[in-house]
Structure formats: C-alpha cells, structure tokens
Motif scaffolding. Structure first.
Motif, short mmCIF file in Angstrom:
data_model
loop_
_atom_site.label_atom_id
_atom_site.label_comp_id
_atom_site.label_asym_id
_atom_site.label_seq_id
_atom_site.Cartn_x
_atom_site.Cartn_y
_atom_site.Cartn_z
N HIS A 12 -4.39 -15.71 -9.03
CA HIS A 12 -3.74 -14.47 -9.43
C HIS A 12 -2.71 -14.09 -8.38
CE1 HIS A 12 -6.45 -13.73 -12.75
NE2 HIS A 12 -7.42 -14.13 -11.96
N THR A 13 -1.48 -14.01 -8.78
CA THR A 13 -0.42 -13.55 -7.91
C THR A 13 -0.05 -12.15 -8.35
OG1 THR A 13 0.43 -15.78 -7.64
CG2 THR A 13 1.91 -13.98 -7.07
N HIS A 14 -0.19 -11.23 -7.45
CA HIS A 14 0.18 -9.86 -7.77
C HIS A 14 1.68 -9.73 -7.59
CE1 HIS A 14 -3.97 -8.63 -8.06
NE2 HIS A 14 -4.20 -9.34 -6.98
N THR A 15 2.35 -9.46 -8.69
CA THR A 15 3.81 -9.44 -8.65
C THR A 15 4.35 -8.36 -7.73
OG1 THR A 15 3.86 -8.08 -10.65
CG2 THR A 15 4.11 -10.46 -10.93
N HIS A 16 3.59 -7.28 -7.52
CA HIS A 16 4.07 -6.24 -6.61
C HIS A 16 4.02 -6.68 -5.16
CE1 HIS A 16 -0.14 -5.34 -5.83
NE2 HIS A 16 -0.31 -5.21 -7.13
N SER A 24 11.78 -8.37 1.03
CA SER A 24 11.56 -7.08 0.38
C SER A 24 10.63 -7.23 -0.81
CB SER A 24 12.89 -6.48 -0.10
OG SER A 24 13.72 -6.18 0.99
N THR A 25 9.67 -6.33 -0.90
CA THR A 25 8.79 -6.26 -2.06
C THR A 25 9.41 -5.30 -3.08
OG1 THR A 25 7.56 -4.40 -1.15
CG2 THR A 25 6.72 -6.62 -0.65
N ALA A 26 8.83 -5.25 -4.25
CA ALA A 26 9.30 -4.29 -5.26
C ALA A 26 9.20 -2.87 -4.73
CB ALA A 26 8.48 -4.45 -6.55
N LEU A 27 8.15 -2.59 -3.96
CA LEU A 27 7.99 -1.24 -3.41
C LEU A 27 9.08 -0.94 -2.39
CD1 LEU A 27 6.42 1.38 -3.36
CD2 LEU A 27 4.87 0.35 -1.66
N CYS A 28 9.43 -1.89 -1.55
CA CYS A 28 10.54 -1.70 -0.59
C CYS A 28 11.83 -1.38 -1.35
CB CYS A 28 10.76 -2.94 0.26
SG CYS A 28 9.76 -3.04 1.74
N LEU A 29 12.11 -2.17 -2.37
CA LEU A 29 13.34 -1.97 -3.13
C LEU A 29 13.35 -0.62 -3.84
CD1 LEU A 29 13.70 -5.57 -4.60
CD2 LEU A 29 14.98 -4.57 -2.69
N ALA A 44 0.13 2.97 -7.52
CA ALA A 44 -1.05 3.15 -8.37
C ALA A 44 -1.64 1.81 -8.78
CB ALA A 44 -0.69 3.96 -9.61
N ASN A 45 -0.82 0.76 -8.73
CA ASN A 45 -1.28 -0.57 -9.12
C ASN A 45 -1.51 -1.48 -7.93
OD1 ASN A 45 -1.36 -0.87 -12.20
ND2 ASN A 45 0.45 0.38 -11.80
N GLY A 46 -1.64 -0.89 -6.75
CA GLY A 46 -2.07 -1.67 -5.59
C GLY A 46 -0.98 -2.24 -4.69
N ALA A 47 0.25 -1.78 -4.84
CA ALA A 47 1.31 -2.29 -3.96
C ALA A 47 0.97 -1.99 -2.51
CB ALA A 47 2.66 -1.66 -4.32
N ASP A 48 1.25 -2.94 -1.64
CA ASP A 48 0.95 -2.80 -0.21
C ASP A 48 2.05 -2.00 0.47
OD1 ASP A 48 0.33 -3.05 2.48
OD2 ASP A 48 0.04 -5.22 2.39
N ARG A 49 1.73 -0.79 0.88
CA ARG A 49 2.72 0.08 1.52
C ARG A 49 2.98 -0.30 2.97
NH1 ARG A 49 0.42 5.56 0.43
NH2 ARG A 49 -0.59 4.52 -1.26
N THR A 50 2.21 -1.26 3.50
CA THR A 50 2.37 -1.65 4.91
C THR A 50 3.05 -3.00 5.10
OG1 THR A 50 0.19 -2.73 5.02
CG2 THR A 50 0.28 -0.37 5.52
N LEU A 51 3.40 -3.67 4.01
CA LEU A 51 4.00 -5.01 4.10
C LEU A 51 5.48 -4.90 4.48
CD1 LEU A 51 3.32 -8.00 3.66
CD2 LEU A 51 4.08 -7.74 1.32
N PRO A 52 5.84 -5.35 5.68
CA PRO A 52 7.23 -5.22 6.12
C PRO A 52 8.14 -6.29 5.53
CG PRO A 52 5.95 -6.28 7.83
CD PRO A 52 5.00 -5.94 6.72
N ASP A 53 9.43 -5.97 5.51
CA ASP A 53 10.43 -6.95 5.09
C ASP A 53 10.86 -7.76 6.32
OD1 ASP A 53 12.19 -5.29 6.50
OD2 ASP A 53 13.14 -4.50 4.71
#
Length: 70
Positions: A12-16, A24-29, A44-53
C-alpha cells in the motif's frame, strides 16, 4: 481433494506521502498554494505534517510563510 493456497502480497502506497522531484508532498504543495480545504483533507487522511522537502521545509513552514496557521 485439492487444496488451494493463495498468497497475496499487498503493498500500500499512501499517495499523500509521495514526493515529487523536489521532495514536496501533496501537503507541502497545498500549504504553499494556500489551499486550506485541501490541507484539511490531506491531514484528515493521514498526511505526514513533519515530512520535509528537499529544502528541509515541512508543510508547517509553508503555511507559516503564507500566514495560514489556523
């Protein structure tokens, strides 16, 4: 009598959590664009708010630069 054994491997690859060429993740963008509703949906769907670009910036950095710290 036949016994069937099926082995399934699921990856399972989480697209977020996917990152583009600049890291850059979708959340960064979404944070950089000021897309607040999109940010909420991703979080709300589990995006990692700590993952740096690749520049070392996390989504929160981009939200702060835009003044979107609600």
């Amino acid at each position: 009598t036949h016994t069937h054994t099926h082995t399934h491997t699921h990856t399972h690859t989480h697209t977020h959590a996917l990152q583009d060429a600049e890291g850059s993740t979708a959340l960064c963008l979404a944070c950089r664009a000021g897309a607040t509703d999109c940010c909420r949906l991703l979080l709300a769907n589990g995006a990692d708010r700590t993952l740096p670009d690749a520049r070392g910036n996390c989504p929160l950095h981009y939200a702060a630069l835009r003044g979107e710290l609600r």
